[in-house]
Design a protein around this motif. Structure first.
Motif, PDB file in Angstrom:
ATOM      1  N   ILE A  49       0.750  -1.224  -0.041  1.00  0.00           N
ATOM      2  CA  ILE A  49      -0.102  -0.235  -0.195  1.00  0.00           C
ATOM      3  C   ILE A  49       0.826   1.337   0.218  1.00  0.00           C
ATOM      4  CG2 ILE A  49      -1.644   1.286   1.345  1.00  0.00           C
ATOM      5  CD1 ILE A  49      -2.685  -1.353   2.282  1.00  0.00           C
ATOM      6  N   ALA A  50       2.092   1.218   0.797  1.00  0.00           N
ATOM      7  CA  ALA A  50       2.816   2.681   1.143  1.00  0.00           C
ATOM      8  C   ALA A  50       3.447   2.985  -0.466  1.00  0.00           C
ATOM      9  CB  ALA A  50       3.770   1.994   1.848  1.00  0.00           C
ATOM     10  N   ILE A  51       3.828   1.807  -1.431  1.00  0.00           N
ATOM     11  CA  ILE A  51       4.629   1.930  -2.396  1.00  0.00           C
ATOM     12  C   ILE A  51       3.677   2.695  -3.638  1.00  0.00           C
ATOM     13  CG2 ILE A  51       6.462   0.570  -2.157  1.00  0.00           C
ATOM     14  CD1 ILE A  51       5.134  -1.205  -4.001  1.00  0.00           C
ATOM     15  N   GLN A  52       2.425   2.693  -3.310  1.00  0.00           N
ATOM     16  CA  GLN A  52       1.419   3.336  -4.303  1.00  0.00           C
ATOM     17  C   GLN A  52       1.806   4.928  -4.126  1.00  0.00           C
ATOM     18  OE1 GLN A  52      -2.592   2.832  -2.458  1.00  0.00           O
ATOM     19  NE2 GLN A  52      -2.667   0.620  -3.262  1.00  0.00           N
ATOM     20  N   THR A  53       2.346   5.359  -3.292  1.00  0.00           N
ATOM     21  CA  THR A  53       2.683   6.831  -3.133  1.00  0.00           C
ATOM     22  C   THR A  53       3.924   7.190  -4.492  1.00  0.00           C
ATOM     23  OG1 THR A  53       2.620   6.972  -0.908  1.00  0.00           O
ATOM     24  CG2 THR A  53       3.681   8.795  -1.900  1.00  0.00           C
ATOM     25  N   GLY A  54       4.962   6.287  -4.400  1.00  0.00           N
ATOM     26  CA  GLY A  54       5.615   6.350  -5.931  1.00  0.00           C
ATOM     27  C   GLY A  54       4.559   6.338  -7.291  1.00  0.00           C
ATOM     28  N   ALA A  55       3.851   5.545  -7.500  1.00  0.00           N
ATOM     29  CA  ALA A  55       2.923   5.720  -8.576  1.00  0.00           C
ATOM     30  C   ALA A  55       2.211   6.995  -8.623  1.00  0.00           C
ATOM     31  CB  ALA A  55       2.035   4.356  -8.588  1.00  0.00           C
TER      32      ALA A  55
END
Length: 274
Positions: A49-55
């Motif tokens: 969920i956290a790496i959605q920030t990169g997207a």
């Protein structure tokens, strides 16, 4: 061992970036990739969920001109205020429903049958939406949307809480069925993703902060970077693609992936849960 973990984080970041904004469900692909890599414990779920920030950062950069122009015009232009309000209106239903039903959905609907069914059903809906698209378009650009259009898309986004549905798939295809052109539906889906995914990531990190430590920073950093790069490439490709192509190939892909869910579950290879 550290290098292996970072390699897994990079692969998961690429999977996230390539699938988040396509109508094929990033969650389903992250579950499958995580199971194959042995990267599927509780901390890995927070990571997903956290790496959605990169997207999302990739979307902000691709749409920076529209976003910056809108923000600058908020004090003086009704159109800028209307567009911003529409994004906010569409954002609210998923927040409210997520707070009320999010836990129950994770506990009861993350089953192979539900995930496979939503993949296959979503594929059939895409085929239907594309067949009727040309006759139903009434909104060619996001600036033509009304508050009612926005709330309808926001309600459709709530359907994506059902595992395997795809947030992008629900908002893009739902928007098309509501009368938006393929481009307008795609653009608004991306704009709506910004507050939705940033909010989900921040909430997940806060809720599960006890699972994390400073030692996890390299893993999360690698995931964010690879998520950003792959999402940036994917979003730019998709915007070019939809100018002359339909979403029909994604429909058949979803149907095939639904069969993969049934196979991997039946063979005991993947536990389809969040």
């Amino acid at each position: 061992m550290e290098a292996v973990l970072l390699a897994k984080a990079a692969i998961m970041g690429v999977v996230e970036g390539l699938t988040e904004f396509l109508p094929i469900s990033s969650t389903g692909h992250l579950i499958l990739a995580g199971a194959l890599l042995g990267f599927d414990d509780e901390k890995a779920k927070v990571f997903d969920i956290a790496i959605q920030t990169g997207a999302i950062l990739a979307v902000i950069i691709v749409y920076w001109q529209k976003i910056s122009t809108t923000v600058a015009a908020l004090p003086t232009q009704d159109q800028a205020r209307r567009f911003s309000l529409n994004v906010l209106i569409a954002f609210v239903p998923a927040v409210l429903l997520g707070l009320v039903l999010g836990k129950a959905i994770k506990e009861n609907l993350f089953t192979p049958a539900v995930v496979a069914s939503t993949f296959i059903l979503g594929g059939l809906v895409i085929l239907w939406a594309e067949r009727r698209q040309q006759a139903s378009v009434r909104i060619a650009d996001v600036d033509q949307m009304s508050a009612l259009d926005a709330i309808k898309v926001g309600l459709v986004q709530c359907v994506a809480m059902i595992p395997g549905t795809s947030r992008s798939g629900a908002t893009i295809i739902g928007g098309m069925l509501l009368g938006l052109s393929r481009k307008a539906a795609t653009d608004f889906s991306f704009y709506l993703a910004i507050p939705t995914l940033i909010g989900a990531g921040a909430y997940s990190l806060y809720k599960d902060r006890g699972l994390l430590s400073a030692q996890d920073l390299p893993m999360f950093s690698v995931g964010l970077v690879f998520s950003f790069v792959s999402a940036w490439a994917c979003v730019r490709w998709l915007l070019r693609y939809i100018s002359s192509h339909s979403f029909t190939p994604f429909a058949w892909y979803r149907i095939a992936f639904g069969i993969v869910v049934l196979l991997t579950s039946g063979m005991g290879w993947v536990e389809w849960h969040a």
